[in-house]
Motif scaffolding. Structure first.
Motif, short mmCIF file in Angstrom:
data_model
loop_
_atom_site.label_atom_id
_atom_site.label_comp_id
_atom_site.label_asym_id
_atom_site.label_seq_id
_atom_site.Cartn_x
_atom_site.Cartn_y
_atom_site.Cartn_z
N GLN A 1 4.46 2.15 7.37
CA GLN A 1 4.67 1.86 8.78
C GLN A 1 5.27 3.07 9.50
O GLN A 1 4.82 3.44 10.59
N GLN B 1 2.89 4.76 -1.51
CA GLN B 1 1.89 3.76 -1.20
C GLN B 1 2.36 2.34 -1.47
O GLN B 1 1.91 1.38 -0.84
N GLU B 2 3.29 2.19 -2.41
CA GLU B 2 3.76 0.84 -2.76
C GLU B 2 4.85 0.34 -1.82
O GLU B 2 5.30 -0.81 -1.95
N HIS B 3 5.30 1.17 -0.87
CA HIS B 3 6.36 0.78 0.06
C HIS B 3 5.76 0.57 1.45
O HIS B 3 5.33 1.53 2.10
N ARG B 4 5.76 -0.67 1.90
CA ARG B 4 5.17 -0.98 3.20
C ARG B 4 5.92 -0.29 4.33
O ARG B 4 5.31 0.17 5.30
#
Length: 207
Positions: A116, A109-112
């Motif tokens: 994507q 969740q913390e990695h955009r």
């Protein structure tokens, strides 16, 4: 990395990584992902198997204490050494748990970038088939042996790299290389020329 716990261990988690399905498409046609499993600061990994339907069939044993979770994550090896993340999940077990199921792979969740790719892959990174069982050890000596074997599996492994071949006989499917050690086996992707470049890495546990 969290240091391994040194307290008495009366239980262990027996985990089998079976196969994968619906996994995220790779940018490389020769992708051979591997699975990393971790419990209580101890981390073990499978060897690499080719997409789109990798079959690992590898079994691991972890000393286990109540409240500990199992983290499974899928990675694709890269030449840069920064392996490509392909999804993960966290599982928690009750005492006496036993069974098998498909485990969905999720984005971080913390990695955009994960989110994507998750959306581009229709809200899924695929699934891993896991078999698991939590067992009690009958004696202190068995507990110590389980801990010893987990440490051996953690720090001892054989890495084999299959790079390329020359002058292979042409075939409609292309040549591949099969590597085995003990009872474990790994196979490279098919090469598409008489001089294939596999760049395939296999990891084998050494006991």
């Amino acid at each position: 990395e969290t240091p391994p716990q040194t307290g008495p261990v009366s239980k262990f988690l027996l985990l089998k990584i079976g196969r994968g399905r619906g996994l995220m498409n790779s940018t490389s046609p020769k992708a051979c992902p591997y699975v990393v499993c971790s419990v209580g600061g101890r981390e073990l990994r499978t060897h690499s198997q080719p997409l789109p339907f990798p079959v690992w069939d590898e079994t691991f044993r972890f000393p286990f204490q109540k409240g500990e979770g199992l983290r499974v994550a899928l990675y694709e090896p890269t030449r840069s050494g920064h392996d490509h993340f392909m999804g993960y999940n966290m599982l928690f077990f009750e005492e006496g748990t036993e069974g098998e199921s498909w485990c969905a792979l999720l984005p971080r969740q913390e990695h955009r970038g994960d989110l994507q790719r998750w959306e581009e892959h229709h809200g899924t990174f695929g699934e891993l088939f896991l078999s698991f069982q939590i067992l009690e050890l009958p004696s202190q000596s068995s507990s110590q042996e389980a801990l010893r074997q987990s440490k051996v599996a953690l720090f001892s492994s054989l890495r084999v790299e299959v790079l390329r071949g020359e002058g292979m006989r042409e075939s409609t499917q292309g040549a591949f290389c099969r590597v085995g050690f003990g009872t474990a086996e790994s196979r490279s992707p098919h090469g598409d020329s008489p001089d294939p470049e596999w760049d395939h890495t296999a990891y084998f546990p050494v006991t």
